[in-house]
Design an enzyme around this catalytic site. Structure first.
Site, PDB file in Angstrom:
ATOM      1  N   TYR A 239       1.087   5.751  -0.505  1.00  0.00           N
ATOM      2  CA  TYR A 239       0.652   6.929   0.258  1.00  0.00           C
ATOM      3  C   TYR A 239       0.842   8.094  -0.702  1.00  0.00           C
ATOM      4  O   TYR A 239       1.521   9.061  -0.391  1.00  0.00           O
ATOM      5  CB  TYR A 239       1.597   7.012   1.464  1.00  0.00           C
ATOM      6  CG  TYR A 239       1.262   7.902   2.620  1.00  0.00           C
ATOM      7  CD1 TYR A 239       0.034   7.829   3.274  1.00  0.00           C
ATOM      8  CD2 TYR A 239       2.211   8.802   3.112  1.00  0.00           C
ATOM      9  CE1 TYR A 239      -0.233   8.620   4.372  1.00  0.00           C
ATOM     10  CE2 TYR A 239       1.953   9.595   4.218  1.00  0.00           C
ATOM     11  CZ  TYR A 239       0.726   9.497   4.845  1.00  0.00           C
ATOM     12  OH  TYR A 239       0.472  10.279   5.952  1.00  0.00           O
TER      13      TYR A 239
ATOM     14  N   ARG B 155      -8.013   3.435  13.333  1.00  0.00           N
ATOM     15  CA  ARG B 155      -7.102   4.562  13.610  1.00  0.00           C
ATOM     16  C   ARG B 155      -6.533   4.536  15.023  1.00  0.00           C
ATOM     17  O   ARG B 155      -5.390   4.962  15.237  1.00  0.00           O
ATOM     18  CB  ARG B 155      -7.826   5.887  13.382  1.00  0.00           C
ATOM     19  CG  ARG B 155      -8.347   6.102  11.984  1.00  0.00           C
ATOM     20  CD  ARG B 155      -7.229   6.209  10.970  1.00  0.00           C
ATOM     21  NE  ARG B 155      -7.771   6.413   9.629  1.00  0.00           N
ATOM     22  CZ  ARG B 155      -7.053   6.247   8.527  1.00  0.00           C
ATOM     23  NH1 ARG B 155      -5.789   5.874   8.580  1.00  0.00           N
ATOM     24  NH2 ARG B 155      -7.607   6.444   7.350  1.00  0.00           N
TER      25      ARG B 155
ATOM     26  N   HIS C  19      -3.860  13.901   0.874  1.00  0.00           N
ATOM     27  CA  HIS C  19      -4.069  12.979   2.005  1.00  0.00           C
ATOM     28  C   HIS C  19      -2.891  13.025   2.979  1.00  0.00           C
ATOM     29  O   HIS C  19      -3.084  13.146   4.196  1.00  0.00           O
ATOM     30  CB  HIS C  19      -4.262  11.553   1.480  1.00  0.00           C
ATOM     31  CG  HIS C  19      -4.291  10.506   2.549  1.00  0.00           C
ATOM     32  ND1 HIS C  19      -5.326  10.390   3.452  1.00  0.00           N
ATOM     33  CD2 HIS C  19      -3.408   9.511   2.860  1.00  0.00           C
ATOM     34  CE1 HIS C  19      -5.078   9.366   4.271  1.00  0.00           C
ATOM     35  NE2 HIS C  19      -3.926   8.823   3.947  1.00  0.00           N
TER      36      HIS C  19
ATOM     37  N   GLU D  43     -10.356   3.791   3.682  1.00  0.00           N
ATOM     38  CA  GLU D  43      -9.478   4.527   2.778  1.00  0.00           C
ATOM     39  C   GLU D  43      -9.873   4.134   1.366  1.00  0.00           C
ATOM     40  O   GLU D  43      -9.783   2.962   0.983  1.00  0.00           O
ATOM     41  CB  GLU D  43      -7.995   4.219   3.052  1.00  0.00           C
ATOM     42  CG  GLU D  43      -7.564   4.663   4.452  1.00  0.00           C
ATOM     43  CD  GLU D  43      -6.053   4.804   4.624  1.00  0.00           C
ATOM     44  OE1 GLU D  43      -5.297   4.108   3.927  1.00  0.00           O
ATOM     45  OE2 GLU D  43      -5.638   5.620   5.482  1.00  0.00           O
TER      46      GLU D  43
ATOM     47  N   GLU E 183      -9.224   3.789  -2.337  1.00  0.00           N
ATOM     48  CA  GLU E 183      -7.977   3.676  -3.102  1.00  0.00           C
ATOM     49  C   GLU E 183      -8.219   2.962  -4.426  1.00  0.00           C
ATOM     50  O   GLU E 183      -9.251   2.319  -4.627  1.00  0.00           O
ATOM     51  CB  GLU E 183      -6.939   2.874  -2.303  1.00  0.00           C
ATOM     52  CG  GLU E 183      -6.736   3.362  -0.880  1.00  0.00           C
ATOM     53  CD  GLU E 183      -5.525   2.748  -0.193  1.00  0.00           C
ATOM     54  OE1 GLU E 183      -4.753   2.032  -0.861  1.00  0.00           O
ATOM     55  OE2 GLU E 183      -5.364   2.998   1.017  1.00  0.00           O
TER      56      GLU E 183
ATOM     57  N   THR F 212      -4.825   6.321   0.117  1.00  0.00           N
ATOM     58  CA  THR F 212      -6.067   7.095   0.084  1.00  0.00           C
ATOM     59  C   THR F 212      -6.021   8.170  -0.991  1.00  0.00           C
ATOM     60  O   THR F 212      -5.040   8.910  -1.097  1.00  0.00           O
ATOM     61  CB  THR F 212      -6.284   7.783   1.443  1.00  0.00           C
ATOM     62  OG1 THR F 212      -6.247   6.796   2.452  1.00  0.00           O
ATOM     63  CG2 THR F 212      -7.622   8.513   1.480  1.00  0.00           C
TER      64      THR F 212
ATOM     65  N   ARG G 127       0.510  15.648  13.512  1.00  0.00           N
ATOM     66  CA  ARG G 127       1.667  16.426  13.975  1.00  0.00           C
ATOM     67  C   ARG G 127       1.371  17.908  13.761  1.00  0.00           C
ATOM     68  O   ARG G 127       1.976  18.556  12.906  1.00  0.00           O
ATOM     69  CB  ARG G 127       2.926  16.010  13.199  1.00  0.00           C
ATOM     70  CG  ARG G 127       3.315  14.536  13.353  1.00  0.00           C
ATOM     71  CD  ARG G 127       4.502  14.152  12.470  1.00  0.00           C
ATOM     72  NE  ARG G 127       4.225  14.354  11.052  1.00  0.00           N
ATOM     73  CZ  ARG G 127       3.630  13.460  10.260  1.00  0.00           C
ATOM     74  NH1 ARG G 127       3.265  12.293  10.737  1.00  0.00           N
ATOM     75  NH2 ARG G 127       3.398  13.736   8.998  1.00  0.00           N
TER      76      ARG G 127
ATOM     77  N   GLU H 162     -10.156  12.375   7.562  1.00  0.00           N
ATOM     78  CA  GLU H 162      -9.981  13.683   6.921  1.00  0.00           C
ATOM     79  C   GLU H 162     -11.304  14.414   6.776  1.00  0.00           C
ATOM     80  O   GLU H 162     -11.399  15.619   7.025  1.00  0.00           O
ATOM     81  CB  GLU H 162      -9.380  13.508   5.521  1.00  0.00           C
ATOM     82  CG  GLU H 162      -7.953  13.017   5.485  1.00  0.00           C
ATOM     83  CD  GLU H 162      -7.545  12.690   4.051  1.00  0.00           C
ATOM     84  OE1 GLU H 162      -7.218  13.609   3.301  1.00  0.00           O
ATOM     85  OE2 GLU H 162      -7.587  11.498   3.693  1.00  0.00           O
TER      86      GLU H 162
ATOM     87  N   ASP I 220       0.851  -1.183   0.000  1.00  0.00           N
ATOM     88  CA  ASP I 220       0.000   0.000   0.000  1.00  0.00           C
ATOM     89  C   ASP I 220       0.890   1.238   0.000  1.00  0.00           C
ATOM     90  O   ASP I 220       1.826   1.330   0.800  1.00  0.00           O
ATOM     91  CB  ASP I 220      -0.898  -0.009   1.240  1.00  0.00           C
ATOM     92  CG  ASP I 220      -2.059   0.960   1.101  1.00  0.00           C
ATOM     93  OD1 ASP I 220      -2.394   1.340  -0.039  1.00  0.00           O
ATOM     94  OD2 ASP I 220      -2.644   1.325   2.133  1.00  0.00           O
TER      95      ASP I 220
ATOM     96  N   TYR J 293       2.048   2.106  15.694  1.00  0.00           N
ATOM     97  CA  TYR J 293       2.774   2.275  14.426  1.00  0.00           C
ATOM     98  C   TYR J 293       4.206   2.800  14.542  1.00  0.00           C
ATOM     99  O   TYR J 293       4.931   2.837  13.545  1.00  0.00           O
ATOM    100  CB  TYR J 293       1.956   3.122  13.450  1.00  0.00           C
ATOM    101  CG  TYR J 293       2.215   4.614  13.509  1.00  0.00           C
ATOM    102  CD1 TYR J 293       1.778   5.373  14.581  1.00  0.00           C
ATOM    103  CD2 TYR J 293       2.911   5.252  12.492  1.00  0.00           C
ATOM    104  CE1 TYR J 293       2.004   6.712  14.632  1.00  0.00           C
ATOM    105  CE2 TYR J 293       3.149   6.613  12.540  1.00  0.00           C
ATOM    106  CZ  TYR J 293       2.694   7.337  13.601  1.00  0.00           C
ATOM    107  OH  TYR J 293       2.925   8.675  13.660  1.00  0.00           O
TER     108      TYR J 293
ATOM    109  N   THR K  50      -8.912  -5.967   3.958  1.00  0.00           N
ATOM    110  CA  THR K  50      -8.797  -5.021   2.858  1.00  0.00           C
ATOM    111  C   THR K  50      -9.754  -5.513   1.777  1.00  0.00           C
ATOM    112  O   THR K  50      -9.620  -6.656   1.334  1.00  0.00           O
ATOM    113  CB  THR K  50      -7.358  -4.985   2.311  1.00  0.00           C
ATOM    114  OG1 THR K  50      -6.454  -4.730   3.392  1.00  0.00           O
ATOM    115  CG2 THR K  50      -7.196  -3.922   1.240  1.00  0.00           C
TER     116      THR K  50
ATOM    117  N   ASP L  45      -9.201   0.184   2.043  1.00  0.00           N
ATOM    118  CA  ASP L  45      -8.186  -0.197   3.026  1.00  0.00           C
ATOM    119  C   ASP L  45      -8.716   0.184   4.408  1.00  0.00           C
ATOM    120  O   ASP L  45      -8.324   1.194   4.987  1.00  0.00           O
ATOM    121  CB  ASP L  45      -6.889   0.546   2.685  1.00  0.00           C
ATOM    122  CG  ASP L  45      -5.798   0.296   3.695  1.00  0.00           C
ATOM    123  OD1 ASP L  45      -5.777  -0.793   4.283  1.00  0.00           O
ATOM    124  OD2 ASP L  45      -4.967   1.198   3.892  1.00  0.00           O
TER     125      ASP L  45
ATOM    126  N   GLN M  26      -3.921   1.738  15.181  1.00  0.00           N
ATOM    127  CA  GLN M  26      -2.788   2.185  14.366  1.00  0.00           C
ATOM    128  C   GLN M  26      -1.949   3.255  15.080  1.00  0.00           C
ATOM    129  O   GLN M  26      -0.710   3.192  15.076  1.00  0.00           O
ATOM    130  CB  GLN M  26      -3.330   2.735  13.038  1.00  0.00           C
ATOM    131  CG  GLN M  26      -2.286   3.187  12.042  1.00  0.00           C
ATOM    132  CD  GLN M  26      -2.910   3.823  10.790  1.00  0.00           C
ATOM    133  OE1 GLN M  26      -4.126   3.746  10.577  1.00  0.00           O
ATOM    134  NE2 GLN M  26      -2.094   4.439   9.959  1.00  0.00           N
TER     135      GLN M  26
END
Lengths: 394, 394
Positions: free
Chosen positions: B108, B217, B113, B179, B181, B324, B122, B338, B106, B224, B237, B213, B220
C-alpha cells in the site's frame, strides 16, 4: 511379520489412523500412519508409489473415494500381521511437515475470542464488529512459514509503538503470544468460479491438524490498521505432524452454537459440522487452558463455503484455520492475551509470573475427540520453544 | 537460420529481453524471451532443460549469476542468426502464467493512493494512519488465484451492506474496481530467521510484472474490519505474461520521494531503488490514467526488507506487489474509486458514463520505462474482461 501393539486406551487406535510424513536415519521422508506407538510405513505396507513421496499432497489429490478405500485397507492390515520392515517405533522416527501448504487462511470463528479481543482493544465500543455474526471474518497468512511441531520459534524483531510513545522503535517482540487453533487441510481442490457449498466440505477436506498461530501482539497492534495482521503473524505458524482424517471425526460431530441472526443461504449447513474436540494448552508443563472446539460459532464447512463464495479456487494443500479457540470460561481461552487479560493478570508458571512468552518457554497444544468405537482419538500435539531474537536484544 | 527482426522503436529490443512461458499449438509450455514481435524459444536456442519447463521457477532459483550469464548469452544470440525453429511470431503463441506463485503479498506504498482512500473512507479523520510513514503497510493475498493477462474475470458474488441498509444482502459485486500495480518476483529465496536487507534486493529479485489487483469495493468495505481485505480481493489477481528482468531496469532507477520521518535503519537504502516507470490504464479503449511509479513512497527494496525483518522466509516465486500506483494529479490515479471519487464523479467512456466496472468492460494496463540504450522498454500489458457473476443477477 508382526502384529502392531496398540496400548489400552491409546489415542491412536483403529478409530483414528492419522497420516504423517516421517523418515528414519538415512532414509527419505515418506507417508506413514500412526498406530499406537508405532508408525506404519505405507510405502512398504501398501506398496504404492504415491506413499513414497515427501508430502501427503499426491495422495490427498486422489480424492475422497481413495481416502475411504485406503482407510479400509489400513484397518484390515493392522487387524492382522504386517511386514516387520513396515513398522517403526514413533520415538525413532523424525516427523516432517505433513503436506505442502498451498494457500493459508486464518479465520476468527470463536465468538468468545473475538469478544474478548474486542473488549481488550476497544474498551469503549461494542466488542463484536457489526459484520461478525453475518460472515466468518478471515484473512490470508503466509504459507511459506508454516512449520512442523517441534521447530524452534525465534522471537521476531519488528516495529512496536506503545500508545504513550511518540514514535515506533525497532527490536524484539515484547508481547509474544500463542493462538490455539484447529486447521483444515483441503484434499481435493475446486476450480476458479466454482464456490464450494457446505455439503461438499466432507468430500473436499482431507483432515485436520492442530495449529499454533504464534502472534507478536505489539508488532500486530502497530501495523494492522487498515489492512490487517502481517508481520505480527508471518514469522511462524506451527502445525501438528499428524493429519487426523475427517473420516475419523464422524463421532465428534455436533451442532454449532445457535446462530442468530440466521446466516445467509450459502452459509446454511444441511448437516452439522461443529466438532466436539477438547484442546489443552501447556505452558512450560503447566496446563493453563482447555479450549473447547464445540463452542466455535462458525463450522469448518461454513468457513470453506465462505472462503470460496466469491469464486476463489482451492488447491490440494490449502490450509485454513479456525482462529483462536476460546470458550466462555476463563480457563478455556486459547491465547495468553486473553488468559492474562492483556498482560494485567499474570499466570504463575513454575514459581514465576508470566504474561507473554519469555525466551526458553515451551508451549504444547494437544487435543482429543470422541472416536467411532467409544475410545477417544488424539491429535497428538503441536509444540514450540521460543529462542532469542536474531541479533539479540536491541 | 534467421535474424530476428526488431522493429524501430520496439519496446522489446535488446535492452529489455523479458521472460515468459509460451506454447504453440500442440506443444508443451516452455520458457521464451520476447524480442521485437517474436518469441525466442530458449529450450531450443540455449538447449538447456531448465528452459523446457512450464514455469520460470527452476531458472529463477539458479540465482543472480546465472541470470546475468543467460542474459549475456541471449544478447549475443540475437545479435546474430538463430535457428528458425527457435523463433515464433508472438501473435501465434499462447502465453501462460510465467511463474508458479509461492506467497503473494500486496503493499500500500503510494502516499497519494493511501491519502485518497483515507479521505474517501474516513472523511472526518486524518487520511493517513499513524503507522503509514513508518512502515510499508501490507497484507497477504491469495496466490492460488493469480491469473495471467487475458483471463476473463467473473464478477464476484458476496455479502454487501450499504451504510443505510439494516443487514447485508448476497449478490454480485456492485462496485468492481481495478488497482494498477507493479509486482516483484523473488528469484532466490531466503531462510527462516534471515531478514533480507535492502542491499540484497537486486540479487534476490528476478524481475517485475504488471499487476491488476481486481477489487470488489462493496464486499471489501463490509468484511475488512478488523483483519483486512479477504474475499474483496481473493477472486482474481491478473499479472502480465512477461517478467521484465531487474537487470533491464538499471536505467529506470531514481530516488524515492523524500521520506520524512527518516525510516528506521533496516528500511534505509544505500542505493536508490525508486523506478521511473510510466503506467497507462485503458478502460474500454479510453486512456483514463497514467500512474507514475516514480511517485511511490516506499521502494521495492524497502518492501522486501520490511517483509522479512521479522525473520519470515521467502521462496522462489514469491510475488509482492506495490499497491495501487497513484500520482498527485487526478489523471494519475490507478484505481477507479479514486478516479471517480467513490463513484460520485463518473467518467465518460465511449458515450456512456462509468463509475465502477460493468459486465463486458475491458481494462488494459501497460507500462514503459527508460532502457539502458536510450530506448524505452515495455512491460507489455495486463488485460482482463469482466464477465457476469456466477448464477447471474440475484
Amino acid at each position: 511379520m508382526t502384529v502392531i501393539d496398540i496400548p489400552e486406551g491409546s489415542p491412536f487406535g483403529p478409530a483414528n489412523l492419522p497420516y504423517g510424513v516421517f523418515s528414519t536415519p538415512g532414509t527419505a521422508p515418506r507417508v506413514g500412519v500412526r498406530v499406537g506407538d508405532s508408525v506404519l510405513d505405507l510405502a512398504v505396507a501398501l506398496d504404492e508409489e504415491v506413499f513414497a513421496r515427501p508430502t501427503l499432497n499426491p495422495f490427498m489429490a486422489q480424492g475422497h473415494a481413495r481416502w475411504v478405500q485406503v482407510r479400509e485397507r489400513i484397518t484390515a492390515l493392522i487387524a492382522g500381521e504386517v511386514p516387520d520392515a513396515a513398522v517403526h517405533p514413533v520415538a525413532e522416527v523424525e516427523l516432517h511437515l505433513p503436506f505442502e501448504v498451498a494457500d493459508y487462511v486464518d479465520f476468527y470463528a470463536s465468538e468468545h475470542h473475538a469478544t474478548n479481543l474486542g473488549r481488550l482493544f476497544r474498551p469503549n465500543a461494542e466488542p463484536l464488529m457489526p459484520n461478525w455474526k453475518h460472515l466468518p471474518v478471515g484473512y490470508h497468512g503466509r504459507s511459506g512459514t508454516v512449520v512442523v511441531s517441534g521447530t524452534d520459534i525465534a522471537r521476531p524483531n519488528g516495529q512496536r509503538k506503545a500508545p504513550d510513545e511518540e514514535a515506533p522503535t525497532f527490536g524484539p517482540c515484547r508481547r509474544l503470544d500463542i493462538e490455539a487453533e484447529l486447521g483444515f487441510v483441503v484434499g481435493t481442490g475446486s476450480e476458479l468460479g466454482s464456490p464450494v457449498p457446505c455439503e461438499e466440505f466432507a468430500t473436499r477436506v482431507f483432515g485436520a491438524v492442530l495449529v499454533n498461530d504464534w502472534s507478536a501482539r505489539d508488532i500486530q497492534a502497530w501495523e494492522y490498521v487498515p489492512l490487517g495482521p502481517f508481520l505480527g503473524k508471518s514469522f511462524a505458524t506451527s502445525v501438528s505432524p499428524w493429519v487426523v482424517p475427517l473420516l475419523a471425526l464422524e463421532a465428534a460431530r455436533v451442532p454449532t452454537p445457535e446462530q442468530d441472526p440466521r446466516p445467509l443461504p450459502y452459509l446454511r449447513e444441511g448437516e452439522p459440522w461443529g466438532l466436539d474436540i477438547d484442546l489443552a494448552v501447556d505452558w512450560n508443563g503447566r496446563r493453563v487452558a482447555n479450549p473447547p472446539y464445540r463452542e466455535m460459532y462458525w463450522s469448518p464447512a461454513q468457513l470453506l463455503a465462505h472462503l470460496t463464495v466469491n469464486g476463489a479456487s482451492t488447491r490440494t494443500g490449502d490450509l485454513y484455520a479456525s482462529g483462536t479457540i476460546s470458550g466462555p470460561e476463563k480457563d478455556q481461552r486459547g491465547a495468553f492475551i486473553e488468559l492474562t487479560w492483556g498482560g494485567k493478570e499474570p499466570i504463575e508458571i513454575g514459581g514465576s509470573e508470566r504474561t507473554f512468552l519469555q525466551d526458553g518457554d515451551e508451549v504444547v497444544i494437544s487435543a482429543t475427540a470422541p472416536g467411532a468405537d467409544g475410545t477417544r482419538i488424539g491429535f497428538g500435539q503441536v509444540s514450540g520453544r521460543i529462542v532469542p531474537a536474531e541479533g539479540g536484544a536491541r
